[in-house]
Design a protein around this motif. Sequence first.
Motif, PDB file in Angstrom:
ATOM      1  N   UNK A   1      61.731 -14.273 -10.695  1.00 30.97           N
ATOM      2  CA  UNK A   1      60.495 -14.506 -11.456  1.00 30.97           C
ATOM      3  C   UNK A   1      59.496 -15.339 -10.677  1.00 30.97           C
ATOM      4  N   UNK A   2      59.980 -16.353  -9.945  1.00 30.21           N
ATOM      5  CA  UNK A   2      59.075 -17.194  -9.147  1.00 30.21           C
ATOM      6  C   UNK A   2      58.342 -16.336  -8.111  1.00 30.21           C
ATOM      7  N   UNK A   3      59.077 -15.457  -7.443  1.00 32.47           N
ATOM      8  CA  UNK A   3      58.467 -14.574  -6.449  1.00 32.47           C
ATOM      9  C   UNK A   3      57.497 -13.604  -7.127  1.00 32.47           C
ATOM     10  N   UNK A   4      57.902 -13.069  -8.273  1.00 27.07           N
ATOM     11  CA  UNK A   4      57.072 -12.109  -9.001  1.00 27.07           C
ATOM     12  C   UNK A   4      55.774 -12.754  -9.491  1.00 27.07           C
ATOM     13  N   UNK A   5      55.875 -13.944 -10.071  1.00 25.64           N
ATOM     14  CA  UNK A   5      54.685 -14.655 -10.557  1.00 25.64           C
ATOM     15  C   UNK A   5      53.738 -14.932  -9.383  1.00 25.64           C
ATOM     16  N   UNK A   6      54.297 -15.325  -8.244  1.00 23.93           N
ATOM     17  CA  UNK A   6      53.477 -15.539  -7.053  1.00 23.93           C
ATOM     18  C   UNK A   6      52.799 -14.262  -6.585  1.00 23.93           C
ATOM     19  N   UNK A   7      53.516 -13.149  -6.649  1.00 23.40           N
ATOM     20  CA  UNK A   7      52.953 -11.859  -6.244  1.00 23.40           C
ATOM     21  C   UNK A   7      51.818 -11.448  -7.170  1.00 23.40           C
ATOM     22  N   UNK A   8      52.006 -11.675  -8.472  1.00 20.81           N
ATOM     23  CA  UNK A   8      50.960 -11.340  -9.446  1.00 20.81           C
ATOM     24  C   UNK A   8      49.725 -12.197  -9.180  1.00 20.81           C
ATOM     25  N   UNK A   9      49.935 -13.493  -8.968  1.00 19.73           N
ATOM     26  CA  UNK A   9      48.808 -14.399  -8.701  1.00 19.73           C
ATOM     27  C   UNK A   9      48.057 -13.952  -7.442  1.00 19.73           C
ATOM     28  N   UNK A  10      48.790 -13.573  -6.406  1.00 15.52           N
ATOM     29  CA  UNK A  10      48.156 -13.106  -5.178  1.00 15.52           C
ATOM     30  C   UNK A  10      47.374 -11.818  -5.391  1.00 15.52           C
ATOM     31  N   UNK A  11      47.935 -10.914  -6.179  1.00 15.66           N
ATOM     32  CA  UNK A  11      47.262  -9.639  -6.451  1.00 15.66           C
ATOM     33  C   UNK A  11      46.018  -9.859  -7.302  1.00 15.66           C
TER      34      UNK A  11
ATOM     35  N   UNK B   1      47.002  -7.292 -14.865  1.00 19.19           N
ATOM     36  CA  UNK B   1      47.632  -8.336 -14.045  1.00 19.19           C
ATOM     37  C   UNK B   1      47.668  -9.664 -14.789  1.00 19.19           C
ATOM     38  N   UNK B   2      46.606  -9.966 -15.508  1.00  9.32           N
ATOM     39  CA  UNK B   2      46.555 -11.204 -16.283  1.00  9.32           C
ATOM     40  C   UNK B   2      47.642 -11.215 -17.354  1.00  9.32           C
ATOM     41  N   UNK B   3      47.811 -10.086 -18.029  1.00 12.52           N
ATOM     42  CA  UNK B   3      48.846  -9.985 -19.060  1.00 12.52           C
ATOM     43  C   UNK B   3      50.232 -10.104 -18.420  1.00 12.52           C
TER      44      UNK B   3
ATOM     45  N   UNK C   1      54.899  -4.968  -0.766  1.00 14.73           N
ATOM     46  CA  UNK C   1      54.294  -3.769  -1.337  1.00 14.73           C
ATOM     47  C   UNK C   1      52.780  -3.931  -1.342  1.00 14.73           C
ATOM     48  N   UNK C   2      52.075  -2.843  -1.125  1.00 13.50           N
ATOM     49  CA  UNK C   2      50.612  -2.909  -1.126  1.00 13.50           C
ATOM     50  C   UNK C   2      50.015  -2.228  -2.358  1.00 13.50           C
ATOM     51  N   UNK C   3      50.852  -1.693  -3.231  1.00 12.30           N
ATOM     52  CA  UNK C   3      50.355  -1.030  -4.434  1.00 12.30           C
ATOM     53  C   UNK C   3      50.586  -1.914  -5.658  1.00 12.30           C
ATOM     54  N   UNK C   4      49.535  -2.127  -6.421  1.00 16.34           N
ATOM     55  CA  UNK C   4      49.597  -2.967  -7.614  1.00 16.34           C
ATOM     56  C   UNK C   4      50.662  -2.447  -8.586  1.00 16.34           C
ATOM     57  N   UNK C   5      50.780  -1.133  -8.694  1.00 14.80           N
ATOM     58  CA  UNK C   5      51.729  -0.555  -9.645  1.00 14.80           C
ATOM     59  C   UNK C   5      53.174  -0.959  -9.346  1.00 14.80           C
ATOM     60  N   UNK C   6      53.484  -1.221  -8.071  1.00 11.27           N
ATOM     61  CA  UNK C   6      54.856  -1.613  -7.725  1.00 11.27           C
ATOM     62  C   UNK C   6      55.216  -2.982  -8.302  1.00 11.27           C
ATOM     63  N   UNK C   7      54.222  -3.839  -8.528  1.00  9.29           N
ATOM     64  CA  UNK C   7      54.475  -5.149  -9.138  1.00  9.29           C
ATOM     65  C   UNK C   7      54.945  -4.944 -10.581  1.00  9.29           C
ATOM     66  N   UNK C   8      54.296  -4.023 -11.281  1.00 10.03           N
ATOM     67  CA  UNK C   8      54.654  -3.742 -12.674  1.00 10.03           C
ATOM     68  C   UNK C   8      56.019  -3.067 -12.767  1.00 10.03           C
ATOM     69  N   UNK C   9      56.303  -2.178 -11.810  1.00 10.20           N
ATOM     70  CA  UNK C   9      57.607  -1.525 -11.760  1.00 10.20           C
ATOM     71  C   UNK C   9      58.709  -2.572 -11.572  1.00 10.20           C
ATOM     72  N   UNK C  10      58.495  -3.507 -10.660  1.00  8.96           N
ATOM     73  CA  UNK C  10      59.489  -4.556 -10.401  1.00  8.96           C
ATOM     74  C   UNK C  10      59.719  -5.400 -11.652  1.00  8.96           C
TER      75      UNK C  10
END
Length: 173
Positions: free
Chosen positions: A84-94, A107-109, A142-151
């Motif tokens: 989750x820490x990595x994921x939250x960081x990835x979302x913030x970066x995106x 992304x905000x949601x 990953x360079x695609x925003x959708x991959x963040x949601x998939x993860x």
Amino acid sequence: GLLLLTSFLLHVKEDRASPTRLVCDNRLIQKYIMEAKDMETRVGQCQALPVLSCPAVLPLVDFTFQQWKSKLNEMKRREILCDLALLVGAVAGAQGQVSEECGARQLSQLYRHANSFFLLLQTFSWEGGHWEPSCSPHSMEQTHVTSIFLTYRQLVQGKLLFFFEDLAKVLCK
């Protein structure tokens, strides 16, 4: 830490505020799985999502069921917190790279949902240990925003669901 937890509990939906209720009422985790699927679907419908110029570093959240079952609940919690820490960081970066309204809104949601789980899991602790941000989960770029949601969906549908099922056996007698 206490101030952060207090503000979390004040700003979070009521059903996310009770760890025991979240774990003992299976309908809640099912609701969060459906929300994760919905967010993934909605971001897939956004027009003109940019390719991320600075790749998102995402946790590898797949696992074998046998390996997962062999871990202690505290180990599972720490592993999910790392993810989750990595994921939250990835979302913030995106978020800093996506200005298009639909993608930015999704992304905000996602940030709010993932961060809520992150803060909530920090309130669960066994062995008197507190989570230390010194983990290094297996990751991929990953360079695609959708991959963040998939993860995120895979994490909620996998590790989080099984973790809550394991906790329910202990907490919901």
